[in-house]
Design a protein around this motif. Structure first.
Motif, PDB file in Angstrom:
ATOM      1  N   LEU A  93     127.823  30.602  29.088  1.00  0.00           N
ATOM      2  CA  LEU A  93     128.977  29.748  29.621  1.00  0.00           C
ATOM      3  C   LEU A  93     129.063  28.414  29.634  1.00  0.00           C
ATOM      4  CD1 LEU A  93     130.169  32.950  31.602  1.00  0.00           C
ATOM      5  CD2 LEU A  93     130.831  31.891  29.414  1.00  0.00           C
ATOM      6  N   HIS A  94     127.193  28.195  29.555  1.00  0.00           N
ATOM      7  CA  HIS A  94     126.741  26.223  30.372  1.00  0.00           C
ATOM      8  C   HIS A  94     127.186  26.006  28.665  1.00  0.00           C
ATOM      9  CE1 HIS A  94     127.015  27.825  34.113  1.00  0.00           C
ATOM     10  NE2 HIS A  94     126.272  29.514  33.444  1.00  0.00           N
ATOM     11  N   CYS A  95     127.120  26.113  27.344  1.00  0.00           N
ATOM     12  CA  CYS A  95     127.137  25.510  26.695  1.00  0.00           C
ATOM     13  C   CYS A  95     128.006  25.890  25.834  1.00  0.00           C
ATOM     14  CB  CYS A  95     125.760  25.732  25.828  1.00  0.00           C
ATOM     15  SG  CYS A  95     125.231  27.362  25.884  1.00  0.00           S
ATOM     16  N   TRP A  96     128.100  25.563  24.689  1.00  0.00           N
ATOM     17  CA  TRP A  96     129.202  25.145  23.104  1.00  0.00           C
ATOM     18  C   TRP A  96     128.035  26.537  22.018  1.00  0.00           C
ATOM     19  CZ3 TRP A  96     128.802  20.906  18.940  1.00  0.00           C
ATOM     20  CH2 TRP A  96     129.800  21.520  18.556  1.00  0.00           C
ATOM     21  N   LYS A  97     127.159  25.571  21.413  1.00  0.00           N
ATOM     22  CA  LYS A  97     126.207  26.011  21.429  1.00  0.00           C
ATOM     23  C   LYS A  97     125.348  26.859  21.068  1.00  0.00           C
ATOM     24  CE  LYS A  97     129.175  25.400  17.041  1.00  0.00           C
ATOM     25  NZ  LYS A  97     129.240  24.910  16.012  1.00  0.00           N
ATOM     26  N   ILE A  98     124.353  27.261  20.901  1.00  0.00           N
ATOM     27  CA  ILE A  98     122.380  27.534  20.697  1.00  0.00           C
ATOM     28  C   ILE A  98     122.592  26.850  19.313  1.00  0.00           C
ATOM     29  CG2 ILE A  98     120.750  29.398  21.567  1.00  0.00           C
ATOM     30  CD1 ILE A  98     121.753  30.085  23.136  1.00  0.00           C
ATOM     31  N   ALA A  99     121.366  26.102  19.628  1.00  0.00           N
ATOM     32  CA  ALA A  99     120.154  26.526  18.527  1.00  0.00           C
ATOM     33  C   ALA A  99     118.631  26.281  18.155  1.00  0.00           C
ATOM     34  CB  ALA A  99     121.059  24.308  18.114  1.00  0.00           C
ATOM     35  N   PRO A 100     118.116  26.541  17.758  1.00  0.00           N
ATOM     36  CA  PRO A 100     116.627  26.192  17.780  1.00  0.00           C
ATOM     37  C   PRO A 100     116.170  25.116  17.906  1.00  0.00           C
ATOM     38  CG  PRO A 100     117.306  26.624  15.154  1.00  0.00           C
ATOM     39  CD  PRO A 100     118.397  26.918  15.825  1.00  0.00           C
TER      40      PRO A 100
END
Length: 104
Positions: A93-100
């Motif tokens: 809920l605290h970020c828009w996307k996850i990226a390596p």
């Protein structure tokens, strides 16, 4: 709206630890460069780093293996950047996307 208290890192090492900051999905990011805005411990030796940039519509997170070493976490925070080309939608809920993290 949920929020999460995150400890901000002073990656320069010349200042005392900042007070915890609150990172919410609405956290503003107004610069054109990538900024580390928060760190969340996930497990021993594993942290989630939260990044912002004025070009992005939200926060992007990257998970880092840090072998429980503050020095390793500081190195990742100082030299790491999320690989936005490989970013995926996030359930966090605290970020828009996850990226390596980008490979060195």
């Amino acid at each position: 709206m949920p929020s999460l208290t995150l400890d901000l890192l002073d990656i320069r090492g010349d200042q005392e630890q900042q007070e915890p900051a609150v990172l919410t999905p609405e956290t503003m990011h107004s610069t054109d460069r990538v900024n580390l805005v928060g760190v969340l411990p996930l497990a021993p030796g594993r942290h989630r780093l939260y990044w912002s940039c004025g070009d992005w519509p939200g926060i992007i997170a990257s998970d880092a293996e840090t072998s429980n070493s503050p020095e390793a976490l500081q190195t990742v925070a100082a030299h790491g950047l999320p690989d936005t080309r490989r970013a995926q939608p996030s359930k966090d809920l605290h970020c828009w996307k996850i990226a390596p993290l980008l490979e060195p």
